[in-house]
Enzyme design. Sequence first.
Site, PDB file in Angstrom:
ATOM      1  CG  HIS A   1      -2.001   1.157   1.138  1.00 36.99           C
ATOM      2  ND1 HIS A   1      -1.816   2.505   1.247  1.00 36.99           N
ATOM      3  CD2 HIS A   1      -3.238   0.986   0.688  1.00 36.99           C
ATOM      4  CE1 HIS A   1      -2.864   2.975   1.182  1.00 36.99           C
ATOM      5  NE2 HIS A   1      -3.704   2.284   0.589  1.00 36.99           N
TER       6      HIS A   1
ATOM      7  CD  GLU B   1      -5.270   1.480  -3.301  1.00 35.92           C
ATOM      8  OE1 GLU B   1      -6.503   1.747  -3.156  1.00 35.92           O
ATOM      9  OE2 GLU B   1      -4.236   1.531  -2.409  1.00 35.92           O
TER      10      GLU B   1
HETATM   11  P1  PGA Z   1      -9.453   6.252  -0.229  1.00 32.29           P
HETATM   12  O1  PGA Z   1      -8.309   5.273   0.025  1.00 32.29           O
HETATM   13  O2  PGA Z   1     -10.512   5.492  -0.901  1.00 32.29           O
HETATM   14  O3  PGA Z   1      -9.917   6.522   1.142  1.00 32.29           O
HETATM   15  O4  PGA Z   1      -8.837   7.163  -1.205  1.00 32.29           O
HETATM   16  C1  PGA Z   1      -8.239   4.183  -0.735  1.00 32.29           C
HETATM   17  C2  PGA Z   1      -6.648   3.236  -0.292  1.00 32.29           C
HETATM   18  O5  PGA Z   1      -5.679   4.034   0.343  1.00 32.29           O
HETATM   19  O6  PGA Z   1      -6.820   2.221  -0.220  1.00 32.29           O
END
Ligand code: PGA
Length: 251
Positions: free
Chosen positions: A93, A163
Amino acid sequence: MKLLIANWKMAPDTAVEAVRLAKATSIISKKYKKHLSVIACVPYIYLTTVKKAAPALILGAQDVAPGTNVAATGSIGAMMLKGNKVSYAIVGHSECRSSGDTNELVKTKLDRLMEKKLTPILCVGEKTRDDRGWYLSAVKDQVESALAGLARPELKRLVIAYEPVWAIGAGAEREATPDECREMIMFVRKLITDLYDARTAQSMTIVYGGSVSEDNAALFVADGCADGLLVGRVSLDSKRLHKLAHNSIAA
Ligand code: PGA
């Protein structure tokens, strides 16, 4: 079947709230079970409590230790996750990468999960975008280093979450567009085609995460070609998560 991954991050503050949220998430999971597989990635401290309170809810952790030696104070190993009925774990992450997780460390964590037959949710994503496409090479490095040495059957047990760092969390620059999501998912499938083959690439599960809400969920799934969604903030509000689940299957 699409994936809906709830990443609770460092919330909520109490076990009572965690149980409440887990039960509400479990109801959503049951309601949409024909279309969605809901996975709740909860803080370590609540994993066993949540399992007892909502036994049907599929559980994930948010990280894992890179080693197997028990002399690792403060760490939670893959064998402990396995022994406590956790099936998934996030690795790489961006919030962990920004506090020191290198591609090498992410790869080691991923291998620990694979050894214990847990499903890694490998997060990849560039910090910034540019006009020349350098952001593609950042993701290429992350994917190639994490996949190194994995056999085809192992890839079937892997989830990749795209992401983009600039689209995550309360400090996000902006939301990503479905086109940006689709471009990267196609790029990752091409990478996997080059490393393995087209069939393997097509069978991979690639989800999108970063400011996903009830308003944009359908777009990322339909136009963004995501096999599911990884949801941070909105996963802590069960009413909004319910709408998000509903909207995402309408895609
Ligand atoms: P968010 O986070 O939906 O609050 O932007 C997503 C993540 O970090 O997995």
